[in-house]
Write an enzyme that holds these catalytic residues in place. Structure first.
Site, PDB file in Angstrom:
ATOM      1  N   HIS A  70      -6.931  -5.727  -0.711  1.00  0.00           N
ATOM      2  CA  HIS A  70      -5.781  -5.191  -1.239  1.00  0.00           C
ATOM      3  C   HIS A  70      -4.955  -6.166   0.027  1.00  0.00           C
ATOM      4  O   HIS A  70      -4.021  -5.685  -0.968  1.00  0.00           O
ATOM      5  CB  HIS A  70      -6.025  -3.894   0.192  1.00  0.00           C
ATOM      6  CG  HIS A  70      -4.985  -2.650  -0.632  1.00  0.00           C
ATOM      7  ND1 HIS A  70      -4.327  -1.988  -1.270  1.00  0.00           N
ATOM      8  CD2 HIS A  70      -4.352  -1.731   0.880  1.00  0.00           C
ATOM      9  CE1 HIS A  70      -3.832  -1.900  -0.961  1.00  0.00           C
ATOM     10  NE2 HIS A  70      -4.097  -1.370   0.335  1.00  0.00           N
ATOM     11  N   SER A 119       0.503  -0.784   0.000  1.00  0.00           N
ATOM     12  CA  SER A 119      -0.260  -0.382  -0.130  1.00  0.00           C
ATOM     13  C   SER A 119       0.569   0.663  -0.067  1.00  0.00           C
ATOM     14  O   SER A 119       2.014   1.317  -0.422  1.00  0.00           O
ATOM     15  CB  SER A 119      -0.600   0.152   0.959  1.00  0.00           C
ATOM     16  OG  SER A 119      -2.221   0.677   0.655  1.00  0.00           O
ATOM     17  N   ASP A 176      -0.142  -4.470  -4.046  1.00  0.00           N
ATOM     18  CA  ASP A 176      -1.079  -2.979  -4.199  1.00  0.00           C
ATOM     19  C   ASP A 176      -0.693  -1.896  -3.793  1.00  0.00           C
ATOM     20  O   ASP A 176      -0.779  -1.154  -2.541  1.00  0.00           O
ATOM     21  CB  ASP A 176      -2.175  -4.157  -3.722  1.00  0.00           C
ATOM     22  CG  ASP A 176      -3.964  -3.302  -4.103  1.00  0.00           C
ATOM     23  OD1 ASP A 176      -3.630  -2.814  -5.676  1.00  0.00           O
ATOM     24  OD2 ASP A 176      -4.529  -3.190  -3.521  1.00  0.00           O
TER      25      ASP A 176
END
Ligand SMILES: *[C@@H]1O[C@H](CO)[C@@H](O)[C@H](O)[C@H]1NC(C)=O
Ligand SMILES: *[C@@H]1O[C@H](CO)[C@@H](O)[C@H](O)[C@H]1NC(C)=O
Ligand SMILES: *[C@@H]1O[C@H](CO)[C@@H](O)[C@H](O)[C@H]1NC(C)=O
Length: 489
Positions: A264, A155, A179
C-alpha cells in the site's frame, strides 16, 4: 456496509457546505474546520511548527507562506496509531528537495483518521470539505492562484483530495492519488471518491489491489486521467513473507502496521523516487491486460501509450482512463528497463514444454546484465514466443544477447529419450525505454540451439536490420499463418 452512510453523510455535508460557503459576502464560517494545515519546512520536515488557519490571514505571513510559488497539500490516510506515519516527513523532504521554494502543507486529520475504518472512511467528506474551504480561502481572501495547488492524498487521503477538488470553486491544478483506499469506495459514486473531474489533472498509483473488489486495500478501478498499476498493481516486490519476517527481525513487532501496509505504502515511495531520482524516471505503458503486459506486448509509446510515473508525468487527459503497467525493483531507485523479446522456435519433432526456467544475458554499449532469470510459460514447436524481460542495469544499445534453457527441478528421465532442442534463427528485441527494435541472429551459423540444460545460445546484432514495415508485415503474416495452422490441426 458503509455505503448508505457515505451517501447520507455526503448529502448532509454538501448542503451544509453550500449553506455556509457563501463567499461573496466574505463571511464564511471556518469555526467548524477541524483539520489543521501545517506548513512544514525543508529544514524541519518532520514537525509541525506553524499552522495556517483558514479565516486568519495573519497566519499566512506568520508561517512565511510563499505566494509566488506552487503549493503541495499532503493528505494522510487511516491510521492505527493516531500519529503521522514515517512516510510523511520523507515525502515532505522529497517535495522540498525537488521544489525548494514551494509550500508543502501537511493536513492533520489524525483525530478523525484513527476511528473504526468505516467511521474514518465516512469522515473523508468532512475532511474534504475542510480542505476545500482552505483552498477557497487561499484563493478568495489571500489571492493565491488555485492553478498552483497540487493535492497529494494517500489511501483515504486520496478520496479526501477528490472530495476537496470537487468542492473547490475552481478546479485545482492536480491531484495525485497514492493507492486510494478500496473498502467502501470501489462501487461508490464519483462524488464520494477520487475521480477525473476533481482536478485539471488526476494521476493515480495503484499498488495494493489484491483481493476481491471493495475488499482490497487499494481501489481496483481506474479513478484518474492516468492510472498506473506497478507490477500489476496487486502486490509489490520486496513485500513478500520472507521480507516481512526480516523486517520483524530487524525492527520488531511495533512496526507491524507498516509491514502489513508494505505494498500500500509503496505508492508513496514510488512517488518520492520520482521526485528525488530525476535521472531514473520509471516508464509505464498502457495495456488492456496485465497478462498481455507480462508477455511484453505493450511496450509502445505511440499516441501517448507510455508515460512517466510520478511527479514528471505527462499530463495526458484521455477521455477514457487507461490502465498503465510497469515492473519495478524492490527498492529505490525503482526503475527497470523493459524489453520485449520475440523468438521463433523450430524443431523437427513436435515438442511442448510448460513453465521452463530460462536465463538471458544482455550486452550493450554501456554495460551488461547477465543471467537474468525468468520462466517461460510455454515452449512449443514452430511457434513464436514473446516475453517481457527487465533489468535495472542500463546496458545502452544492445549488441549481443545470450539465451539459456535451464534444467528444471523436475528434470525427468523421459526427457532423455526424446530430443529437447529447439533451433533458433533470430531474436527480435524491442526496448520500451528507447523504443528501439533490433534483430539478432545466431552468432555461429544460420541457427543457434536452445537445448534443455545445455549451453547458452549466442546472438549478435544482425547486419541486415529488416525492420522495415513491409518486412514486419510479412513476418506477422507468416506468424499468423503458423498459428492458424496450429489451431486448425
Ligand atoms: C450569498 O450572498 C449574496 C450576496 O451578498 C446574497 O444575496 C445571498 O442571499 C447569500 N446567500 C446565502 C445562501 O446566504
Ligand atoms: C517445423 O518447421 C520445419 C521447417 O518448416 C519443419 O521441417 C518441421 O517439420 C516443423 N516441425 C513440426 C513439429 O511441425
Ligand atoms: C542438466 O542436467 C543434465 C542431466 O542431469 C546434466 O548433464 C547437465 O549438466 C545439466 N545442465 C546444467 C546447465 O546444469
Amino acid at each position: 456496509s458503509t455505503q448508505p452512510c457515505l451517501t447520507t453523510c455526503f448529502n448532509i455535508s454538501l448542503t451544509f457546505f453550500f449553506a455556509t460557503g457563501n463567499t461573496t459576502e466574505g463571511i464564511v464560517d471556518y469555526s467548524n474546520v477541524e483539520s489543521k494545515f501545517s506548513l512544514r519546512t525543508a529544514e524541519v520536515p518532520d514537525d509541525d511548527l506553524c499552522y495556517i488557519v483558514p479565516g486568519q490571514p495573519d497566519t499566512v505571513a506568520g508561517c512565511s507562506f510563499n505566494l509566488e510559488t506552487q503549493t503541495f497539500v499532503v493528505i494522510h490516510g487511516w491510521t492505527v496509531t493516531g500519529m503521522f506515519e514515517s512516510w510523511v516527513p520523507k515525502l515532505v523532504a522529497a517535495l522540498y528537495k525537488r521544489e525548494p521554494t514551494a509550500n508543502v502543507i501537511v493536513v492533520d486529520w489524525l483525530n478523525r483518521a484513527q476511528q473504526h475504518y468505516p467511521t474514518s472512511a465516512a469522515y473523508t467528506k468532512l475532511v474534504g470539505q475542510d480542505v476545500a474551504k482552505f483552498v477557497n480561502w487561499l484563493e478568495n481572501e489571500i489571492g493565491y492562484p488555485w492553478e498552483k495547488v497540487h493535492l497529494l492524498g494517500y489511501s483515504l487521503g486520496a478520496h479526501v483530495a477528490g472530495i476537496a477538488g470537487f468542492l473547490t470553486n475552481h478546479k485545482v491544478h492536480r491531484i495525485t492519488g497514492l493507492d486510494p483506499a478500496g473498502p467502501g469506495f470501489e462501487f461508490a459514486d464519483p462524488q464520494s471518491t477520487l475521480s477525473p473531474d476533481d482536478a485539471n489533472f488526476v494521476d493515480v498509483l495503484h499498488t495494493n489491489t489484491r483481493g476481491s473488489p471493495d475488499r482490497s486495500i487499494g481501489i481496483q478501478r481506474p479513478v484518474g486521467h492516468v492510472d498506473i498499476y506497478p507490477n500489476g498493481g496487486t502486490f509489490q516486490p520486496g513485500c513478500d513473507l520472507q521480507n516481512t519476517m526480516l523486517m520483524i527481525a530487524t525492527t520488531g513487532f511495533q512496526n507491524m502496521d507498516q509491514i502489513v501496509k508494505c505494498s500500500h505504502e509503496r505508492s508513496i515511495h514510488l512517488f518520492i523516487d520520482s521526485l528525488v531520482n530525476k535521472e531514473k524516471q520509471s516508464m509505464a505503458y498502457r495495456c488492456n491486460k496485465k497478462e498481455a503486459f507480462d508477455k511484453g506486448l505493450c511496450l509502445s509509446c505511440r499516441k501517448n501509450r507510455c508515460n512517466t510515473l510520478g511527479y514528471q508525468v505527462n499530463k495526458v487527459r484521455s477521455r477514457r482512463s487507461a490502465k498503465m503497467y510497469l515492473k519495478t525493483r524492490e527498492m529505490m531507485p525503482f526503475k527497470v528497463f523493459h524489453y520485449q523479446v520475440k523468438v521463433h522456435l523450430f524443431s523437427q519433432d513436435k515438442l511442448e514444454f510448460t513453465e521452463q526456467p530460462m536465463k538471458m544475458s544482455l550486452y550493450g554499449t554501456d554495460g551488461e546484465a547477465e543471467a537474468i532469470a525468468f520462466t517461460l510459460p510455454l515452449l512449443y514447436s514452430n511457434t513464436t514466443v514473446s516475453f517481457l524481460l527487465t533489468t535495472d542495469v542500463n546496458v545502452g544499445d544492445l549488441l549481443k544477447v545470450t539465451l539459456q534453457w535451464e534444467n528444471d527441478s523436475l528434470f525427468s528421465l523421459s526427457s532423455w529419450w526424446s530430443s529437447n532442442k529447439f533451433w533458433v534463427r533470430r531474436l527480435r528485441i524491442k526496448s520500451g525505454e528507447t523504443q528501439a527494435k533490433v534483430i539478432f541472429s545466431a552468432k555461429n551459423g544460420e541457427f543457434a540451439f536452445l537445448s534443455r540444460g545445455g549451453d547458452h545460445a549466442v546472438f549478435v546484432k544482425s547486419k541486415d536490420q529488416q525492420s522495415s514495415r513491409k518486412e514486419e508485415r510479412r513476418h506477422k503474416r507468416k506468424m499468423q499463418g503458423s498459428l492458424f495452422t496450429k489451431s486448425t490441426e
